[in-house]
Motif scaffolding. Sequence first.
Motif, PDB file in Angstrom:
ATOM      1  N   ALA A 116       5.297  -6.670   6.435  1.00  0.00           N
ATOM      2  CA  ALA A 116       6.236  -5.926   5.603  1.00  0.00           C
ATOM      3  C   ALA A 116       6.502  -4.548   6.193  1.00  0.00           C
ATOM      4  N   VAL A 117       7.681  -4.032   5.936  1.00  0.00           N
ATOM      5  CA  VAL A 117       7.973  -2.633   6.224  1.00  0.00           C
ATOM      6  C   VAL A 117       7.392  -1.805   5.079  1.00  0.00           C
ATOM      7  N   PHE A 118       6.524  -0.868   5.421  1.00  0.00           N
ATOM      8  CA  PHE A 118       5.859  -0.043   4.418  1.00  0.00           C
ATOM      9  C   PHE A 118       6.460   1.363   4.420  1.00  0.00           C
ATOM     10  N   ILE A 119       6.793   1.848   3.233  1.00  0.00           N
ATOM     11  CA  ILE A 119       7.356   3.194   3.082  1.00  0.00           C
ATOM     12  C   ILE A 119       6.275   4.109   2.523  1.00  0.00           C
ATOM     13  N   PRO A 120       5.742   5.026   3.360  1.00  0.00           N
ATOM     14  CA  PRO A 120       4.629   5.881   2.954  1.00  0.00           C
ATOM     15  C   PRO A 120       5.064   7.272   2.516  1.00  0.00           C
ATOM     16  N   TYR A 121       6.354   7.449   2.232  1.00  0.00           N
ATOM     17  CA  TYR A 121       6.917   8.782   2.027  1.00  0.00           C
ATOM     18  C   TYR A 121       6.316   9.539   0.842  1.00  0.00           C
ATOM     19  N   ALA A 122       5.671   8.852  -0.090  1.00  0.00           N
ATOM     20  CA  ALA A 122       5.094   9.542  -1.248  1.00  0.00           C
ATOM     21  C   ALA A 122       3.809  10.287  -0.912  1.00  0.00           C
ATOM     22  N   ALA A 123       3.272  10.069   0.281  1.00  0.00           N
ATOM     23  CA  ALA A 123       2.069  10.793   0.702  1.00  0.00           C
ATOM     24  C   ALA A 123       2.423  12.247   0.967  1.00  0.00           C
ATOM     25  N   VAL A 124       1.635  13.164   0.421  1.00  0.00           N
ATOM     26  CA  VAL A 124       1.902  14.592   0.579  1.00  0.00           C
ATOM     27  C   VAL A 124       0.750  15.299   1.293  1.00  0.00           C
ATOM     28  N   THR A 125      -0.481  15.014   0.888  1.00  0.00           N
ATOM     29  CA  THR A 125      -1.636  15.750   1.412  1.00  0.00           C
ATOM     30  C   THR A 125      -2.359  15.004   2.531  1.00  0.00           C
TER      31      THR A 125
ATOM     32  N   SER B 265      -1.491  12.115   6.097  1.00  0.00           N
ATOM     33  CA  SER B 265      -0.405  11.692   6.979  1.00  0.00           C
ATOM     34  C   SER B 265       0.088  10.286   6.656  1.00  0.00           C
ATOM     35  N   PHE B 266       1.304  10.013   7.084  1.00  0.00           N
ATOM     36  CA  PHE B 266       1.854   8.674   6.926  1.00  0.00           C
ATOM     37  C   PHE B 266       1.023   7.652   7.696  1.00  0.00           C
ATOM     38  N   ASP B 267       0.540   8.027   8.869  1.00  0.00           N
ATOM     39  CA  ASP B 267      -0.294   7.107   9.653  1.00  0.00           C
ATOM     40  C   ASP B 267      -1.581   6.767   8.908  1.00  0.00           C
ATOM     41  N   THR B 268      -2.202   7.762   8.311  1.00  0.00           N
ATOM     42  CA  THR B 268      -3.421   7.520   7.537  1.00  0.00           C
ATOM     43  C   THR B 268      -3.145   6.576   6.373  1.00  0.00           C
ATOM     44  N   TYR B 269      -2.013   6.797   5.719  1.00  0.00           N
ATOM     45  CA  TYR B 269      -1.627   5.932   4.591  1.00  0.00           C
ATOM     46  C   TYR B 269      -1.459   4.489   5.075  1.00  0.00           C
ATOM     47  N   CYS B 270      -0.773   4.325   6.179  1.00  0.00           N
ATOM     48  CA  CYS B 270      -0.552   2.980   6.714  1.00  0.00           C
ATOM     49  C   CYS B 270      -1.858   2.283   7.058  1.00  0.00           C
ATOM     50  N   GLU B 271      -2.808   3.023   7.603  1.00  0.00           N
ATOM     51  CA  GLU B 271      -4.099   2.426   7.947  1.00  0.00           C
ATOM     52  C   GLU B 271      -4.804   1.894   6.701  1.00  0.00           C
ATOM     53  N   LYS B 272      -4.760   2.661   5.601  1.00  0.00           N
ATOM     54  CA  LYS B 272      -5.400   2.222   4.356  1.00  0.00           C
ATOM     55  C   LYS B 272      -4.751   0.950   3.825  1.00  0.00           C
ATOM     56  N   VAL B 273      -3.430   0.921   3.840  1.00  0.00           N
ATOM     57  CA  VAL B 273      -2.718  -0.230   3.290  1.00  0.00           C
ATOM     58  C   VAL B 273      -2.876  -1.453   4.196  1.00  0.00           C
ATOM     59  N   GLU B 274      -2.781  -1.245   5.484  1.00  0.00           N
ATOM     60  CA  GLU B 274      -2.922  -2.358   6.430  1.00  0.00           C
ATOM     61  C   GLU B 274      -4.296  -3.017   6.309  1.00  0.00           C
ATOM     62  N   GLU B 275      -5.327  -2.219   6.105  1.00  0.00           N
ATOM     63  CA  GLU B 275      -6.678  -2.781   5.978  1.00  0.00           C
ATOM     64  C   GLU B 275      -6.749  -3.791   4.840  1.00  0.00           C
ATOM     65  N   ARG B 276      -6.154  -3.444   3.700  1.00  0.00           N
ATOM     66  CA  ARG B 276      -6.236  -4.351   2.559  1.00  0.00           C
ATOM     67  C   ARG B 276      -5.295  -5.537   2.722  1.00  0.00           C
TER      68      ARG B 276
ATOM     69  N   PRO C  39     -12.647  -0.362  -4.267  1.00  0.00           N
ATOM     70  CA  PRO C  39     -11.966   0.004  -3.023  1.00  0.00           C
ATOM     71  C   PRO C  39     -10.454   0.062  -3.217  1.00  0.00           C
ATOM     72  N   TYR C  40      -9.791   0.755  -2.315  1.00  0.00           N
ATOM     73  CA  TYR C  40      -8.343   0.930  -2.380  1.00  0.00           C
ATOM     74  C   TYR C  40      -7.622  -0.411  -2.380  1.00  0.00           C
ATOM     75  N   LEU C  41      -6.694  -0.596  -3.304  1.00  0.00           N
ATOM     76  CA  LEU C  41      -5.864  -1.800  -3.437  1.00  0.00           C
ATOM     77  C   LEU C  41      -6.678  -3.078  -3.614  1.00  0.00           C
ATOM     78  N   ASP C  42      -7.887  -2.945  -4.154  1.00  0.00           N
ATOM     79  CA  ASP C  42      -8.722  -4.137  -4.279  1.00  0.00           C
ATOM     80  C   ASP C  42      -8.287  -5.013  -5.453  1.00  0.00           C
ATOM     81  N   TYR C  43      -8.022  -4.402  -6.611  1.00  0.00           N
ATOM     82  CA  TYR C  43      -7.737  -5.227  -7.793  1.00  0.00           C
ATOM     83  C   TYR C  43      -6.463  -6.064  -7.646  1.00  0.00           C
ATOM     84  N   PRO C  44      -5.403  -5.558  -6.944  1.00  0.00           N
ATOM     85  CA  PRO C  44      -4.192  -6.384  -6.877  1.00  0.00           C
ATOM     86  C   PRO C  44      -4.092  -7.257  -5.634  1.00  0.00           C
TER      87      PRO C  44
END
Length: 235
Positions: A35-44, A46-57, A15-20
């Motif tokens: 933490a303040v999360f910077i999702p700017y590297a996401a291209v394909t 949305s930033f909101d989608t990226y945040c949801e993935k990271v927040e879950e872990r 799963p995403y971000l599982d190993y670390p």
Amino acid sequence: MKLLLLSNSTMPGEPYLDYPKNEIKKFLGEKSVTAVFIPYAAVTFSFDTYCEKVEERFAEVGHHIKGIHTFKNPVKAIEEAEAIVVGGGNTWQLVRMMHDQKLMNPIRERVYNGAPYIGWSAGSNVACPTLRTTNDMPIIDPLGFDCINMVPFQINPHYLDANPEGHGGETREQRITEFLEINPNCYVAGLREGTMFKVEDGKIELIGERSCRIFRKGQEPYELKAGDDFSFLLP
């Protein structure tokens, strides 16, 4: 400074971000941090989608994130951040947006003043002096190659020893050798997947089961593993 610089976010089949995640938990501590999360590297996606993935872990290990794009004043958000997290994706877009928002210096200042910093892939690249050892295509003008410069060496994330079978282009080692020909006074750390650097109290250590490949002009590349001395990277 407290830095946790990961080669990658996810190992194949996991799963995403599982190993670390457990290292992230230890790094941020027992008290819950947002933490303040910077999702700017996401291209394909949305930033909101990226945040949801990271927040879950992060929530799984007792911590949380909030996307910087949700703040009215991104610089103020960094200045007041408990911790700063920068995700992977395309380093060129990440650097462009960080320059657009004038975040490089505020991040450096906040981290030097005690905020822990976590980055993976592109987020590790931008902790270095420049983005010039990224693997990503230059899909956008970054408005300058300079990055946050919290460590004095360059990281090449996702480091691979050889090309895939049937591919005849330059190896990663050859590309790094080209970089060192132009930048002879810099170390480059080939950070393999599943590994990370932790920088704390002026000390640096490698975490993970795979070794790290060290490059310097005029020297044969060599391998160091967890428990070895990496202090030369932080003179």
